[in-house]
Scaffold this motif. Structure first.
Motif, PDB file in Angstrom:
ATOM      1  N   LYS A   4       2.006   7.784   2.879  1.00 47.29           N
ATOM      2  CA  LYS A   4       1.651   8.494   1.660  1.00 47.29           C
ATOM      3  C   LYS A   4       0.956   9.804   2.016  1.00 47.29           C
ATOM      4  O   LYS A   4       0.157   9.842   2.958  1.00 47.29           O
ATOM      5  CB  LYS A   4       0.681   7.664   0.809  1.00 47.29           C
ATOM      6  CG  LYS A   4       1.284   6.468   0.154  1.00 47.29           C
ATOM      7  CD  LYS A   4       0.391   5.910  -0.947  1.00 47.29           C
ATOM      8  CE  LYS A   4      -0.992   5.526  -0.465  1.00 47.29           C
ATOM      9  NZ  LYS A   4      -1.778   4.835  -1.533  1.00 47.29           N
ATOM     10  N   ARG A  34      -3.120   7.208  -9.272  1.00 44.44           N
ATOM     11  CA  ARG A  34      -1.765   7.226  -8.728  1.00 44.44           C
ATOM     12  C   ARG A  34      -1.723   6.398  -7.444  1.00 44.44           C
ATOM     13  O   ARG A  34      -2.710   6.319  -6.715  1.00 44.44           O
ATOM     14  CB  ARG A  34      -1.334   8.659  -8.421  1.00 44.44           C
ATOM     15  CG  ARG A  34      -1.250   9.537  -9.657  1.00 44.44           C
ATOM     16  CD  ARG A  34      -0.873  10.949  -9.290  1.00 44.44           C
ATOM     17  NE  ARG A  34       0.488  11.035  -8.793  1.00 44.44           N
ATOM     18  CZ  ARG A  34       1.464  11.723  -9.395  1.00 44.44           C
ATOM     19  NH1 ARG A  34       1.225  12.390 -10.507  1.00 44.44           N
ATOM     20  NH2 ARG A  34       2.677  11.773  -8.871  1.00 44.44           N
ATOM     21  N   ASP A  35      -0.561   5.842  -7.149  1.00 42.32           N
ATOM     22  CA  ASP A  35      -0.417   5.072  -5.908  1.00 42.32           C
ATOM     23  C   ASP A  35       0.523   5.740  -4.910  1.00 42.32           C
ATOM     24  O   ASP A  35       0.844   5.169  -3.882  1.00 42.32           O
ATOM     25  CB  ASP A  35       0.047   3.642  -6.207  1.00 42.32           C
ATOM     26  CG  ASP A  35       1.405   3.593  -6.894  1.00 42.32           C
ATOM     27  OD1 ASP A  35       2.053   4.657  -7.063  1.00 42.32           O
ATOM     28  OD2 ASP A  35       1.829   2.478  -7.264  1.00 42.32           O
ATOM     29  N   ASP A  36       0.929   6.990  -5.215  1.00 40.27           N
ATOM     30  CA  ASP A  36       1.869   7.676  -4.330  1.00 40.27           C
ATOM     31  C   ASP A  36       1.204   8.696  -3.412  1.00 40.27           C
ATOM     32  O   ASP A  36       1.853   9.306  -2.569  1.00 40.27           O
ATOM     33  CB  ASP A  36       2.999   8.340  -5.134  1.00 40.27           C
ATOM     34  CG  ASP A  36       2.493   9.189  -6.298  1.00 40.27           C
ATOM     35  OD1 ASP A  36       1.266   9.422  -6.399  1.00 40.27           O
ATOM     36  OD2 ASP A  36       3.329   9.606  -7.121  1.00 40.27           O
ATOM     37  N   LEU A 183       3.004  16.227  -5.095  1.00 41.64           N
ATOM     38  CA  LEU A 183       3.690  15.149  -4.375  1.00 41.64           C
ATOM     39  C   LEU A 183       5.014  15.637  -3.805  1.00 41.64           C
ATOM     40  O   LEU A 183       5.334  15.370  -2.637  1.00 41.64           O
ATOM     41  CB  LEU A 183       3.910  13.955  -5.303  1.00 41.64           C
ATOM     42  CG  LEU A 183       4.713  12.803  -4.696  1.00 41.64           C
ATOM     43  CD1 LEU A 183       3.957  12.157  -3.543  1.00 41.64           C
ATOM     44  CD2 LEU A 183       5.044  11.764  -5.775  1.00 41.64           C
ATOM     45  N   GLU A 187       5.521  15.762   0.262  1.00 40.73           N
ATOM     46  CA  GLU A 187       6.543  14.961   0.949  1.00 40.73           C
ATOM     47  C   GLU A 187       7.541  15.854   1.676  1.00 40.73           C
ATOM     48  O   GLU A 187       7.944  15.558   2.800  1.00 40.73           O
ATOM     49  CB  GLU A 187       7.238  14.040  -0.045  1.00 40.73           C
ATOM     50  CG  GLU A 187       6.347  12.917  -0.539  1.00 40.73           C
ATOM     51  CD  GLU A 187       7.043  11.934  -1.461  1.00 40.73           C
ATOM     52  OE1 GLU A 187       6.537  10.811  -1.598  1.00 40.73           O
ATOM     53  OE2 GLU A 187       8.096  12.291  -2.033  1.00 40.73           O
TER      54      GLU A 187
END
Length: 197
Positions: A4, A34-36, A183, A187
């Motif tokens: 992450k 958030r979990d990302d 995000l 990424e």
């Protein structure tokens, strides 16, 4: 991608009377839903940075001051940054600009987001921050969170000094857009940095 993105929320003011803690705490609490991505609050007050006085940027010459090296090592832990910024004379604070100048390699190829506060939501400071980020080879984001005008006065000690919950509904759409964009770029840049490491 299995790891992450690890994101620093950097408090850009060091003044004793700063307002930054209130929006920074709100930002951290909401981002952590958030979990990302993972998030960590990084306070410039915890880094006794001198005014930049190295012979050159650490892109060219390793920094000599151990305080600058400590700051660089902390920045290297992250895959992106959210700057919580005030607006001083239409720009970022001197403490934030100095902190940006104290590193170079550690900022490279990572996204830079911002939450600004003040009369115009630090819009001009965030525009300056985007230009600085480009020179540091960061990816400045389009989306930002602006706590300004009447909403700022609802929560500022200069106004009603209410809780951040009073402006939450107004800020949430901007926060969601900013974090989604963060995000995507985190990424993307993580993948490319891994490929070219």
């Amino acid at each position: 991608m299995t790891k992450k993105p690890n994101i620093a929320i950097i408090i850009g003011s060091t003044r004793a009377a700063r307002f930054a803690d209130k929006p920074a705490t709100w930002l951290l609490e909401n981002a952590q839903k958030r979990d990302d991505m993972s998030f960590e609050l990084v306070d410039l007050r915890d880094y006794d940075l001198p005014l930049f006085d190295e012979v050159a940027s650490n892109l060219w010459v390793p920094s000599q001051d151990p305080r600058a090296v400590k700051w660089q090592q902390k920045l290297a832990e992250f895959d992106g940054y959210i700057f919580v910024t005030s607006e001083y004379n239409h720009s970022v604070s001197g403490s934030l600009k100095n902190a940006l100048d104290q590193a170079y390699k550690e900022w490279n190829h990572k996204p830079a987001a911002a939450m600004g506060y003040g009369g115009v939501g630090a819009a001009r400071a965030i525009e300056h921050l985007r230009g600085i980020a480009v020179e540091l080879q960061m990816v400045p984001l389009r989306n930002a969170v602006h706590l300004g005008a009447g909403e700022f006065m609802k929560v500022s000690p200069l106004g009603a000094n209410g809780p951040m919950s009073e402006v939450d509904a107004v800020l949430q759409p901007a926060l969601g857009s900013m974090l989604d964009e963060l995000l995507w770029w985190a990424e993307a840049t993580m993948a490319q940095r891994a490929k070219t490491a």
